[in-house]
Design an enzyme around this catalytic site. Sequence first.
Site, PDB file in Angstrom:
ATOM      1  N   ASP A  52      81.656  92.324 139.995  1.00 52.80           N
ATOM      2  CA  ASP A  52      80.469  92.238 139.123  1.00 52.80           C
ATOM      3  C   ASP A  52      79.769  90.898 139.506  1.00 52.80           C
ATOM      4  O   ASP A  52      78.636  90.646 139.122  1.00 52.80           O
ATOM      5  CB  ASP A  52      80.730  92.439 137.760  1.00 52.80           C
ATOM      6  CG  ASP A  52      81.624  91.132 137.238  1.00 52.80           C
ATOM      7  OD1 ASP A  52      82.067  90.765 137.893  1.00 52.80           O
ATOM      8  OD2 ASP A  52      81.759  91.421 135.859  1.00 52.80           O
ATOM      9  N   SER A  53      80.188  90.094 140.377  1.00 50.72           N
ATOM     10  CA  SER A  53      79.650  88.828 141.004  1.00 50.72           C
ATOM     11  C   SER A  53      78.257  89.188 141.870  1.00 50.72           C
ATOM     12  O   SER A  53      77.673  88.446 142.201  1.00 50.72           O
ATOM     13  CB  SER A  53      80.636  88.044 141.827  1.00 50.72           C
ATOM     14  OG  SER A  53      81.206  88.931 142.872  1.00 50.72           O
ATOM     15  N   ASP A  91      84.764  97.116 140.076  1.00 49.72           N
ATOM     16  CA  ASP A  91      84.732  96.271 139.127  1.00 49.72           C
ATOM     17  C   ASP A  91      83.927  96.726 137.667  1.00 49.72           C
ATOM     18  O   ASP A  91      82.988  97.209 137.914  1.00 49.72           O
ATOM     19  CB  ASP A  91      83.890  94.879 139.216  1.00 49.72           C
ATOM     20  CG  ASP A  91      84.829  93.374 138.853  1.00 49.72           C
ATOM     21  OD1 ASP A  91      85.805  93.632 138.011  1.00 49.72           O
ATOM     22  OD2 ASP A  91      84.211  92.412 138.950  1.00 49.72           O
ATOM     23  N   LYS A 121      89.095  97.307 138.446  1.00 46.90           N
ATOM     24  CA  LYS A 121      89.479  95.825 137.976  1.00 46.90           C
ATOM     25  C   LYS A 121      88.611  95.584 136.555  1.00 46.90           C
ATOM     26  O   LYS A 121      87.572  96.225 136.272  1.00 46.90           O
ATOM     27  CB  LYS A 121      89.098  94.687 138.963  1.00 46.90           C
ATOM     28  CG  LYS A 121      89.652  93.308 138.396  1.00 46.90           C
ATOM     29  CD  LYS A 121      89.411  92.258 139.316  1.00 46.90           C
ATOM     30  CE  LYS A 121      87.704  91.644 139.379  1.00 46.90           C
ATOM     31  NZ  LYS A 121      87.374  91.324 138.056  1.00 46.90           N
ATOM     32  N   GLU A 123      88.574  92.458 133.206  1.00 43.76           N
ATOM     33  CA  GLU A 123      88.990  91.095 132.668  1.00 43.76           C
ATOM     34  C   GLU A 123      89.503  91.256 131.325  1.00 43.76           C
ATOM     35  O   GLU A 123      89.258  92.050 130.597  1.00 43.76           O
ATOM     36  CB  GLU A 123      87.612  90.391 132.607  1.00 43.76           C
ATOM     37  CG  GLU A 123      86.923  90.233 134.167  1.00 43.76           C
ATOM     38  CD  GLU A 123      85.593  89.341 134.089  1.00 43.76           C
ATOM     39  OE1 GLU A 123      85.475  89.066 132.710  1.00 43.76           O
ATOM     40  OE2 GLU A 123      85.134  89.115 134.814  1.00 43.76           O
ATOM     41  N   GLU A 190      92.069  83.597 137.951  1.00 46.64           N
ATOM     42  CA  GLU A 190      90.697  82.847 138.439  1.00 46.64           C
ATOM     43  C   GLU A 190      90.559  81.529 137.397  1.00 46.64           C
ATOM     44  O   GLU A 190      90.797  81.505 135.992  1.00 46.64           O
ATOM     45  CB  GLU A 190      89.500  83.622 138.152  1.00 46.64           C
ATOM     46  CG  GLU A 190      88.391  82.734 138.257  1.00 46.64           C
ATOM     47  CD  GLU A 190      87.157  83.767 138.439  1.00 46.64           C
ATOM     48  OE1 GLU A 190      87.070  84.923 138.512  1.00 46.64           O
ATOM     49  OE2 GLU A 190      86.214  83.204 138.447  1.00 46.64           O
TER      50      GLU A 190
END
Length: 286
Positions: A52-53, A91, A121, A123, A190
């Site tokens: 999502d970057s 993501d 993925k 978070e 991270e």
Amino acid sequence: MDSAAGDERPKVTAPMVRARKGGPPLIMATAYDYPSARIVDEAGIEIILVGDSVANVVHGHATTIKVGLDTMVLHTSAVARAEPRALIVGDMPWLTYHLSTESTIENAGRLIREGGAEAIKLEGGRKRLRMVKALIETEIPVMGHIGLTPQSVHAMGGHRVQGKLVDDARGLIKDAHALDEAGVFALVLEGIPDLVADIVTKEVSCPTIGIGAGSGTDGQVLVFHDILGLAYGKTPKFVRHFADLHAEAVEGMRSFRQAVENGSFPNDDETYHLSEEVAKALAEDK
Ligand code: KIV
């Protein structure tokens, strides 16, 4: 090295990644479209994260919470069309795995069915455990992500290194254990001190993939635009630019402009011509 199409090496799968604990380092890079996926895959990188970057490096937003599921599905499908040998990890964007296990599974299902992701993925640690377990129960491979989780930007009060205080470090270690026991096939660490990353890496059974977590993790991940020198603004200290494509790209564009201005582009070889016969017939029309 060729792309997956001409590549003899087997397609990378989530169980293969899981089995790499203690083996050669795992390497992951982000990609967001067909050309970036081709570049990452041809470089022999084994995991593509459609991160999502994309919100920051492609769409120019300040935070990752700006992208939604439709955008992530679109970018994932562009990556999948490259048919990479690398594992494609999609993501989950902010708020797509927070509300209920049903909506979490449906949203992950879209990344897989419509986007072509082969794993997802998300978070968060213990707070997201219920969703992680539901996904794994549904046979969707899950990569965890703890530490500086950019979707928590407002809760963290900015993009801040996590786990520097003893209680926070202990909390991260507990999160890592919980995700590992739930069955994540890999865990991104991270923005945490190297010692905390080392403890997690030693204690969990799944491989850890670090970004700003020191050199002791089982693998490393960086963002495509950071690796190639295409990112703008302040970059965190863990970023290394391995190329300066921005400078090369500007130079290429400048050369195009100059060639048009001085008349050297297009040349004869770059031009379509009529046959003499058709040219003559047109001339006679006048
Ligand atoms: O979105 C992303 O690029 C990520 C990596 C930084 C791990 O989550």
